[in-house]
Design an enzyme around this catalytic site. Structure first.
Site, PDB file in Angstrom:
ATOM      1  N   GLU A 194       0.838  -1.209   0.000  1.00 56.06           N
ATOM      2  CA  GLU A 194       0.000   0.000   0.000  1.00 56.06           C
ATOM      3  C   GLU A 194       0.874   1.261   0.000  1.00 56.06           C
ATOM      4  O   GLU A 194       0.654   2.182  -0.786  1.00 56.06           O
ATOM      5  CB  GLU A 194      -0.961  -0.005   1.204  1.00 56.06           C
ATOM      6  CG  GLU A 194      -2.078  -1.037   1.039  1.00 56.06           C
ATOM      7  CD  GLU A 194      -3.061  -1.080   2.207  1.00 56.06           C
ATOM      8  OE1 GLU A 194      -3.074  -0.155   3.042  1.00 56.06           O
ATOM      9  OE2 GLU A 194      -3.842  -2.047   2.271  1.00 56.06           O
ATOM     10  N   GLY A 246       6.035  -6.934   9.394  1.00 57.23           N
ATOM     11  CA  GLY A 246       5.048  -7.605  10.235  1.00 57.23           C
ATOM     12  C   GLY A 246       4.799  -6.852  11.525  1.00 57.23           C
ATOM     13  O   GLY A 246       5.342  -5.767  11.735  1.00 57.23           O
ATOM     14  N   HIS A 257     -26.263  -5.062 -13.980  1.00 58.69           N
ATOM     15  CA  HIS A 257     -25.383  -4.845 -15.130  1.00 58.69           C
ATOM     16  C   HIS A 257     -25.435  -3.376 -15.546  1.00 58.69           C
ATOM     17  O   HIS A 257     -26.512  -2.817 -15.617  1.00 58.69           O
ATOM     18  CB  HIS A 257     -25.834  -5.719 -16.304  1.00 58.69           C
ATOM     19  CG  HIS A 257     -25.022  -5.467 -17.543  1.00 58.69           C
ATOM     20  ND1 HIS A 257     -23.759  -5.988 -17.686  1.00 58.69           N
ATOM     21  CD2 HIS A 257     -25.286  -4.734 -18.646  1.00 58.69           C
ATOM     22  CE1 HIS A 257     -23.269  -5.585 -18.863  1.00 58.69           C
ATOM     23  NE2 HIS A 257     -24.174  -4.816 -19.470  1.00 58.69           N
TER      24      HIS A 257
HETATM   25  C1  LIG Z   1      -0.358   0.940   8.461  1.00 55.65           C
HETATM   26  C2  LIG Z   1      -1.460  -0.007   8.833  1.00 55.65           C
HETATM   27  C3  LIG Z   1      -2.555  -0.143   8.006  1.00 55.65           C
HETATM   28  C4  LIG Z   1      -3.585  -1.007   8.343  1.00 55.65           C
HETATM   29  N1  LIG Z   1      -4.646  -1.096   7.507  1.00 55.65           N
HETATM   30  C5  LIG Z   1      -5.649  -1.957   7.814  1.00 55.65           C
HETATM   31  C6  LIG Z   1      -6.795  -2.047   6.996  1.00 55.65           C
HETATM   32  O1  LIG Z   1      -6.921  -1.349   5.997  1.00 55.65           O
HETATM   33  N2  LIG Z   1      -7.769  -2.911   7.345  1.00 55.65           N
HETATM   34  C7  LIG Z   1      -7.672  -3.709   8.464  1.00 55.65           C
HETATM   35  O2  LIG Z   1      -8.571  -4.496   8.725  1.00 55.65           O
HETATM   36  N3  LIG Z   1      -6.614  -3.616   9.274  1.00 55.65           N
HETATM   37  C8  LIG Z   1      -5.597  -2.754   8.973  1.00 55.65           C
HETATM   38  N4  LIG Z   1      -4.537  -2.648   9.819  1.00 55.65           N
HETATM   39  C9  LIG Z   1      -4.539  -3.472  11.030  1.00 55.65           C
HETATM   40  C10 LIG Z   1      -5.427  -2.844  12.108  1.00 55.65           C
HETATM   41  O3  LIG Z   1      -4.969  -1.548  12.369  1.00 55.65           O
HETATM   42  C11 LIG Z   1      -5.404  -3.690  13.362  1.00 55.65           C
HETATM   43  O4  LIG Z   1      -5.769  -5.021  13.061  1.00 55.65           O
HETATM   44  C12 LIG Z   1      -6.363  -3.153  14.403  1.00 55.65           C
HETATM   45  O5  LIG Z   1      -6.041  -1.825  14.749  1.00 55.65           O
HETATM   46  C13 LIG Z   1      -6.332  -4.028  15.652  1.00 55.65           C
HETATM   47  O6  LIG Z   1      -7.211  -3.523  16.597  1.00 55.65           O
HETATM   48  P1  LIG Z   1      -7.007  -3.771  18.152  1.00 55.65           P
HETATM   49  O7  LIG Z   1      -8.215  -3.213  18.784  1.00 55.65           O
HETATM   50  O8  LIG Z   1      -6.658  -5.182  18.393  1.00 55.65           O
HETATM   51  O9  LIG Z   1      -5.715  -2.959  18.574  1.00 55.65           O
HETATM   52  P2  LIG Z   1      -5.110  -1.517  18.263  1.00 55.65           P
HETATM   53  O10 LIG Z   1      -5.802  -0.818  17.180  1.00 55.65           O
HETATM   54  O11 LIG Z   1      -3.641  -1.752  18.155  1.00 55.65           O
HETATM   55  O12 LIG Z   1      -5.435  -0.716  19.587  1.00 55.65           O
HETATM   56  C14 LIG Z   1      -4.868  -1.020  20.813  1.00 55.65           C
HETATM   57  C15 LIG Z   1      -4.969   0.185  21.699  1.00 55.65           C
HETATM   58  O13 LIG Z   1      -4.582  -0.185  23.014  1.00 55.65           O
HETATM   59  C16 LIG Z   1      -3.830   0.856  23.595  1.00 55.65           C
HETATM   60  N5  LIG Z   1      -3.002   0.254  24.635  1.00 55.65           N
HETATM   61  C17 LIG Z   1      -2.029  -0.683  24.488  1.00 55.65           C
HETATM   62  N6  LIG Z   1      -1.525  -1.037  25.687  1.00 55.65           N
HETATM   63  C18 LIG Z   1      -2.202  -0.310  26.606  1.00 55.65           C
HETATM   64  C19 LIG Z   1      -2.147  -0.241  28.029  1.00 55.65           C
HETATM   65  N7  LIG Z   1      -1.308  -0.992  28.736  1.00 55.65           N
HETATM   66  N8  LIG Z   1      -2.975   0.629  28.652  1.00 55.65           N
HETATM   67  C20 LIG Z   1      -3.846   1.407  27.960  1.00 55.65           C
HETATM   68  N9  LIG Z   1      -3.942   1.358  26.624  1.00 55.65           N
HETATM   69  C21 LIG Z   1      -3.137   0.516  25.948  1.00 55.65           C
HETATM   70  C22 LIG Z   1      -3.046   1.425  22.441  1.00 55.65           C
HETATM   71  O14 LIG Z   1      -2.661   2.768  22.707  1.00 55.65           O
HETATM   72  C23 LIG Z   1      -4.035   1.325  21.300  1.00 55.65           C
HETATM   73  O15 LIG Z   1      -4.785   2.503  21.152  1.00 55.65           O
HETATM   74  C24 LIG Z   1      -3.504  -1.765   9.514  1.00 55.65           C
HETATM   75  C25 LIG Z   1      -2.403  -1.622  10.376  1.00 55.65           C
HETATM   76  C26 LIG Z   1      -1.399  -0.756  10.042  1.00 55.65           C
HETATM   77  C27 LIG Z   1      -0.229  -0.615  10.975  1.00 55.65           C
END
Ligand SMILES: Cc1cc2nc3c(=O)[nH]c(=O)nc-3n(C[C@H](O)[C@H](O)[C@H](O)COP(=O)(O)OP(=O)(O)OC[C@H]3O[C@@H](n4cnc5c(N)ncnc54)[C@H](O)[C@@H]3O)c2cc1C
Length: 463
Positions: A181, A266, A439
């Site tokens: 991307e 990754g 279509h």
């Molecule tokens: C560049 C990029 C592009 C992406 N594009 C896509 C896409 O187009 N489509 C898609 O499906 N996925 C995409 N992803 C993947 C997607 O972002 C993740 O799968 C998704 O954000 C995971 O959600 P989550 O809720 O598990 O965690 P996260 O979004 O990682 O959120 C975790 C949150 O927990 C908080 N946190 C962590 N530890 C603590 C703590 N100890 N105390 C308090 N808060 C804490 C963090 O600050 C964070 O805000 C992309 C990822 C990246 C890096």
């Protein structure tokens, strides 16, 4: 207890869990140490899609000459581009904040650490909860010879801030969704981009034919892609990065010069430093939290969802798991029991798939039958001036059961949803081919690929 449910992390997984738990009448708090919205809204899905769209408009404007539309000299205001992207992020994260308020979810600001299995320190507050959902997400995996400084060596977060001027020569290490991307964004913005991938195909998790088709189209757009290649390290000379590349098969080494390197090899789970051991929650040796189908960890009242529990690391998977955890806590019969999770690479054309790849279906012992439909035979694709790509459908020849579809096409992510529904409802290929598709639409390519499984597609010779 202060709360029925404490959610740690307000990414897609965490905020879905918090809102659903509140909808079900529970007293909920969500602790977040950064911005609400997590990686996806702040530095992931949303800002990358904004940059991809802007880049795509540039590419499309060049092709508009094909139908007689030419413009004067293109001017790109990079500060404005970055600002536009940041504005979208702000609007969406603000929306999550409003949804918390509307649903009476208490937003606790600060880093959360377990003190015991029911008590969590959040910033300078101590909070107790009957149930806890860990949704701490993931972070970019490091590649030690390329330490990220977010200037010359960037990860996805650094790459989101487009520098002025754009780097003349850029190397992306890793041809997964994120590497490809950004490669397309920068290629469209005018950089000379090379992408290298250790594995023999781009997007290693994708169907081999689909990955090959995407690589072919991206190469046609000017992106240089080398698979079976790794980067060993670099030296900086006169502000240039001299990177040593190695052919994985032959061991042959060479040095190439770049201005910027993107490390996109990754992501790793953010499970350290949380005090999971204090709570008794187990992780795998790679740091993913172990969960069952109800998203329960090894401690029954502690749940975990999203990237921190493992692959696929996708926002919609995290969202669904968040809903499941909240529903289980509320006493509903709910489980993460899905047939397939769609995956998308948001380049133009997009690579989108759901269900089994041909190799996976064969490995599972199915008598595999495939159907193909090239976009070059799609009337709608012609009217869009974008005929690169195809649809490949995977089916079980014995039962006619639909097993998966792999699409390389513009807007594939939107019309892939039909196949996802088909898989969840155990549709046969015949069910798809009996469905009237409007279509002219790109979605007809799904219909024709289904018909081609039975050698009865109308707009191509059936082979
Ligand atoms: C560049 C990029 C592009 C992406 N594009 C896509 C896409 O187009 N489509 C898609 O499906 N996925 C995409 N992803 C993947 C997607 O972002 C993740 O799968 C998704 O954000 C995971 O959600 P989550 O809720 O598990 O965690 P996260 O979004 O990682 O959120 C975790 C949150 O927990 C908080 N946190 C962590 N530890 C603590 C703590 N100890 N105390 C308090 N808060 C804490 C963090 O600050 C964070 O805000 C992309 C990822 C990246 C890096």
């Amino acid at each position: 207890m202060d709360y029925d449910v404490l959610v740690i992390g307000a990414g897609p997984g965490g905020y879905h869990a918090a809102i659903r738990a509140a909808q079900l009448g529970l007293k909920v708090a969500c602790a977040e140490m950064g911005n609400v919205g997590g990686v996806c809204l702040n530095i992931g899905c949303i800002p990358t899609k904004a940059l991809l769209h802007a880049g795509e408009e540039i590419r499309a404007s060049k092709h508009a000459a094909d139908f007689g539309l030419t413009f004067g000299e293109m001017k790109l205001d990079i500060a404005k581009l970055n600002g536009w992207k940041d504005g979208i992020v702000k609007r969406l994260t603000g929306g999550v904040g409003s949804l918390f308020k509307a649903n009476k979810v208490t937003h606790l600001v600060g880093q959360a650490t377990f003190l015991d299995a029911h008590t969590v320190q959040v910033g300078d507050k101590r909070v107790t909860a009957s149930n806890i959902i860990v949704a701490t997400g993931s972070e970019s995996a490091a590649l030690p010879p390329f330490p990220v400084d977010q200037q010359r060596i960037v990860d996805s977060t650094g790459a989101l801030v487009v520098p002025d001027p754009v780097p003349a020569r850029m190397l992306a290490i890793g041809a997964g969704a994120i590497g490809l991307e950004f490669a397309q964004v920068y290629n469209n913005l005018g950089s000379k981009v090379k992408v290298i991938e250790f594995a023999p195909q781009v997007v290693p998790a994708a169907d081999a034919d689909a990955a090959k088709e995407l690589a072919k189209v991206l190469r046609k757009q000017g992106i240089v892609i080398e698979t079976g290649t790794k980067a060993n390290g670099y030296t900086e000379k006169n502000g240039e990065l001299h990177v040593e590349l190695e052919d994985v098969k032959t061991g042959e080494k060479r040095v190439e010069v770049f201005d910027r390197v993107l490390v996109a090899v990754g992501r790793r789970p953010r499970s350290g430093g949380l005090g999971l051991d204090v709570a008794g929650v187990q992780t795998t040796d790679r740091g993913f939290i172990t969960v069952d189908k109800e998203m329960r960890t090894t401690v029954p009242h502690i749940f975990a969802i999203g990237d921190v529990v493992g692959n696929p690391m996708l926002a919609h998977k995290a969202m669904k798991e968040g809903l499941v955890a909240a529903e289980v806590i509320a006493g509903k019969k709910s489980a993460m029991d899905v047939v397939a999770i769609p995956a998308v690479v948001y380049t133009t054309p997009e690579l989108a798939w759901v269900g089994l790849t041909e190799a996976e279906a064969k490995a599972k012992g199915y008598n595999v039958k495939t159907g193909n439909f090239p976009l070059s035979a799609s009337g709608r694709a012609m009217t869009l001036g974008d005929t690169d790509g195809f649809v490949k459908m995977i089916a079980d020849a014995d039962t006619d059961l639909l097993l998966g579809a792999h699409i390389v096409a513009p807007h594939a992510s939107d019309f892939l949803a039909e196949v996802g529904l088909g898989l969840e409802m155990a549709a046969t290929v015949t069910d798809i081919s009996l469905t009237i598709h409007a279509h002219p639409t790109l979605s007809e390519s799904i219909l024709e690929a289904a018909e081609n499984v039975h050698k009865q597609a109308i707009h191509i010779m059936n082979r």
